[in-house]
Design an enzyme around this catalytic site. Sequence first.
Site, PDB file in Angstrom:
ATOM      1  CG  HIS A  84      42.207  44.476  35.288  1.00  0.00           C
ATOM      2  ND1 HIS A  84      41.447  45.413  35.947  1.00  0.00           N
ATOM      3  CD2 HIS A  84      41.319  43.607  34.780  1.00  0.00           C
ATOM      4  CE1 HIS A  84      40.166  45.108  35.841  1.00  0.00           C
ATOM      5  NE2 HIS A  84      40.056  44.014  35.131  1.00  0.00           N
ATOM      6  CG  ASP A 219      42.520  48.532  37.069  1.00  0.00           C
ATOM      7  OD1 ASP A 219      43.125  48.499  35.983  1.00  0.00           O
ATOM      8  OD2 ASP A 219      42.080  47.519  37.630  1.00  0.00           O
ATOM      9  CB  SER A 649      37.114  45.152  33.774  1.00  0.00           C
ATOM     10  OG  SER A 649      37.211  44.755  35.091  1.00  0.00           O
TER      11      SER A 649
HETATM   12  N1  ARG Z   1      39.312  41.752  40.163  1.00  0.00           N
HETATM   13  C1  ARG Z   1      39.394  42.339  38.859  1.00  0.00           C
HETATM   14  C2  ARG Z   1      38.417  41.654  37.852  1.00  0.00           C
HETATM   15  O1  ARG Z   1      37.955  40.593  38.149  1.00  0.00           O
HETATM   16  C3  ARG Z   1      40.744  42.229  38.276  1.00  0.00           C
HETATM   17  C4  ARG Z   1      41.792  43.033  38.965  1.00  0.00           C
HETATM   18  C5  ARG Z   1      43.151  42.808  38.409  1.00  0.00           C
HETATM   19  N2  ARG Z   1      44.096  43.285  39.382  1.00  0.00           N
HETATM   20  C6  ARG Z   1      44.871  42.484  40.132  1.00  0.00           C
HETATM   21  N3  ARG Z   1      45.509  43.026  41.123  1.00  0.00           N
HETATM   22  N4  ARG Z   1      44.979  41.207  39.884  1.00  0.00           N
HETATM   23  O2  ARG Z   1      38.836  41.393  36.760  1.00  0.00           O
HETATM   24  N1  ASP Z   2      37.360  43.003  37.572  1.00  0.00           N
HETATM   25  C1  ASP Z   2      36.264  42.489  36.759  1.00  0.00           C
HETATM   26  C2  ASP Z   2      36.571  42.567  35.261  1.00  0.00           C
HETATM   27  O1  ASP Z   2      37.688  42.443  34.874  1.00  0.00           O
HETATM   28  C3  ASP Z   2      35.002  43.168  37.079  1.00  0.00           C
HETATM   29  C4  ASP Z   2      34.232  42.438  38.121  1.00  0.00           C
HETATM   30  O2  ASP Z   2      34.270  41.203  38.137  1.00  0.00           O
HETATM   31  O3  ASP Z   2      33.555  43.110  38.885  1.00  0.00           O
HETATM   32  O4  ASP Z   2      35.697  42.588  34.443  1.00  0.00           O
END
Ligand code: ARG
Ligand code: ASP
Length: 717
Positions: A84, A219, A649
Site C-alpha cells: 500500500h 502487504d 507502514s
Molecule cells: N490501514 C493501513 C494504514 O493505515 C492501510 C492499508 C491499505 N490497505 C487497504 N486495503 N486500503 O495505512
Molecule cells: N497502515 C498504517 C500506515 O500506513 C499503519 C498504521 O496506522 O498502523 O502507516
Amino acid sequence: MKNLLFALLIIGCSLSAFGKEGMWIPTLLEKYTIDEMQEMGFKLTADDIYSINQNSLKDAVVIFGKGCTGAMISDQGLLLTNHHCGFSSIQSHSSVEQDYLSDGFWAMSKEEELSNPGLTARFLEQMVDVTDSVYANCDSLQAGDLQLKLNENINRLQKNASEDGKYEAVIKPLFFGNQYFLYVYKVFPDVRLVGAPPESIGKFGGDTDNWMWPRHNADFAIFRVYADENNEPAAYSESNVPYQPRKWFPISLDGVKPNDFMMLMGYPGTTQEYLPSQAVEMLIEQSNPDRIKIRTARLNIFSKHMKADPKTRIQYASKFAKSSNSWKRWKGEIRGLNRLNAVEKKREFEAEFEAWYQQNDRLEEQYRSVLPQFDKLYMDLLPFDRAYNYYQEVVFKGIDVFGLPGYFPKNDSGWKRMSESRRDLYRQAIATKIDEFYRNYDKETDQEVFLKLLRMLRQDLDPSFLPADFKEMFDRYDDEKIIRKIYDKSVLADPEKMKEISLNFNEKWIAKLQKDPLVELYHSLRFHYVRNIELVYREVNEKIDDVQKTYMQGILAMQKDERLYPDANFTMRIAYGKVQGYEPRDGVEYDYYTTLTGIMEKVATDHPDYQIPGKLKTIYSSKDFNGFSENGEMPVAYIASIHSTGGNSGSPAINANGELVGLNFDRCWEGTMSDIMFDPDQCRNIMLDVRYMLLIIDKYAGAGYLLDEMEITGNTD
Ligand code: ARG
Ligand code: ASP
C-alpha cells in the site's frame, strides 16, 4: 527552560508503568528503554540500534516516499516496504491492458526495474538535540517575538547542517516545542520498482479486512535504491548503480512465538497523547462523526461506479483506498475511546494536574490558567472545527474537479512578465498535470459526488459559513438542474478541451477560465473559507498550541519521575512489545498468527475481496512451501503489542537478535485509538510474516533470484 531540560534528562525509568506504550527516540534508548528491552529478551545494545560511530540498524531504515517507512534488505539497495506504500507507483505503471495492480509486477533482472519520478528514499545521517541552540537569545522574549527568534534560529541551524544542499536538514519540535531535535538526511531520488504481488495477494481482503484482525494479506512491495558511481544520491540515470547501504537487515526464518520480544523501527507520523479532555470530546462527538458522514456518502458513490465499470475501478482504486482508510480508522477511534472512557480519564488526569500545581504558589501562578483556557478555546473552536472539516472534506478533498482551478493563474500579471520559453515550460507542466488528473477521472462519478456533497455542505453548515451568492443560487433553483447545467457548461468537465487549453495556454484563457462556472463556484467557496473560516480556525488553534506547550511543560514537571515519550512527528522512533493475541470483545479471543489455511477459508466465502490467483491455490494444495512453513503450516501474519501509527507502514519487525522476521503494515481496529490513548489490552500492530513474503517471491512469482541477494538465516520445517 534549563530546569525543565534538566528534569527531562534525569527522568528515571519506572519501567513497567506504561505497558508497551511509547515511541522512543533512538538516541535516548540508553536512558529510557534499553534495560526493559533487554529484560524482555532483546540481545543487542543501544549502540547496535543507533550510532554515528559505527554502522547500526538505523542505517537500514528509511523514509519511503512521503509517508512510509522502508527497510534495506540486501547489500545491493533492495528496499522492502508495503504494497500500500508502493501503491501509487504500481498504479502509475498500470493500465487496463497492462494491469500490474491485478497481475503483480516482477522485474526478472535489474534492467526490467521501473523508475518512479518523484519517489525518494531518505537515509538518516544523524539526529541531535538542539534545544539549547534553538532557544539561544530567547530568554527575555515573549509570544510573537519568541516565535520569530525561534524560527530564525531554526532556519540558520538547518541551513548550516545542510552543507549547501548536500543533506536535507530538518528541525522538529518535540513535546510541543519544549524540546527540539535536528535530523539530517541523505535523499536518494532514484528508487525503482522491483516487484509487487497482485492485489489479490498484497491487498487480499481489500477494504473489508483493512484495519482488521485476523488478517491475511502479503502487504509488501520491493524497490531498489540507486546511486551514482560514488554511492551518492543522484537523479535517475541509466548509468546509476545499486546503492550499497551501510547496513541491511538479515532475514530470519525462525518465525515468532507468543511473548517473543518484537521491535519496530520506523517513522510514525502523528499521535496526540497529551490532548486535554475537551479536545478528545470534540473528536468523539463532532470531528470524527462529521468526517465519517461525508466520506461515507462519497465512498458509496465511488463503490457504485467502480462495480459498474472496470475502467472506473482502476481509476478510482487509489482514491477509494486513500479515503476509506482514515474513514474506517475514525470509526475505530470513536469506539475505542468510548470503551476506554477516554474523556473521563483525561478529566481525572486534569484533576490530578490541578492538585499538583496547587501545591505551591509558583506552580499555581504558572499553570493556573491552562485548564480554563482550554475550556474557552475549545468552545470557540467548536463551530469552526465543523466548518473546517466540511470544507476540507467537501471542497478540497471531496469534489475532484475542484482540484483543477488551482493549476491556473487567477490573473495575468505573472504571465505577462514571463518570457516565451518560460511560458512553454509552464504549458508543458500544466499539460502533464491535466493529463494525470483526467487519467483518474470519471465525469459521471464526480458529478454525483458533487451534487451529494454540496447538498451536505448547505444542509449541515451554519449559513454564515457559506458564500451568500452560493446560498442564494441553491435556495432559488433546483440543485440537480443547476449542477447539470454547470457541468455541461464548464470546460473542466471536458478532458479533451482541457488538454487543448493547457497546450495552447495564453492570456485569453486566463480570463476565460475565471468565468467558467465551476471555477467561479470553487473560488467563491474558497474565498469564503479563507476569510471566514480558516483564519479563525488557525488563530484559535495557535492559541491552543501555546496553552498546550505550557500544559506539556507542566506534565513533564509533574511526572518527572516517569518516562514520557514525545508524540510521533514523522521522525525515527523505536517501539517494542511482545507477540501476543487479544480479546477484542466479550467471549472472543484472537490468536497471535494466521496461516494460508485461513486464506482458503476466506476464499470459500466467495466474497469479492477474497479472491486469489489459481496459482496460489495450487501452492496451497500441493503443500510445497519451499521450506518456509512451520510444522506443515504456512504462516501469513502475526500481531504484537507494539505502539505504532500511520507512517510505521513498511517498518521492519525485528526480533531479539536484530533480524527481520516481519513487516509492519497495520493495526487492529479495536486499538486504533492508540493515536490518542493507548490500551495495552487492545492495541496490536499487524505484521506480515516474512516467510510468506519469501514464498510469494520465490514460489509464486518465480523471482527467487532476489532471495540470493538477501542474507537469510534460520530454519523452519
Ligand atoms: N490501514 C493501513 C494504514 O493505515 C492501510 C492499508 C491499505 N490497505 C487497504 N486495503 N486500503 O495505512
Ligand atoms: N497502515 C498504517 C500506515 O500506513 C499503519 C498504521 O496506522 O498502523 O502507516
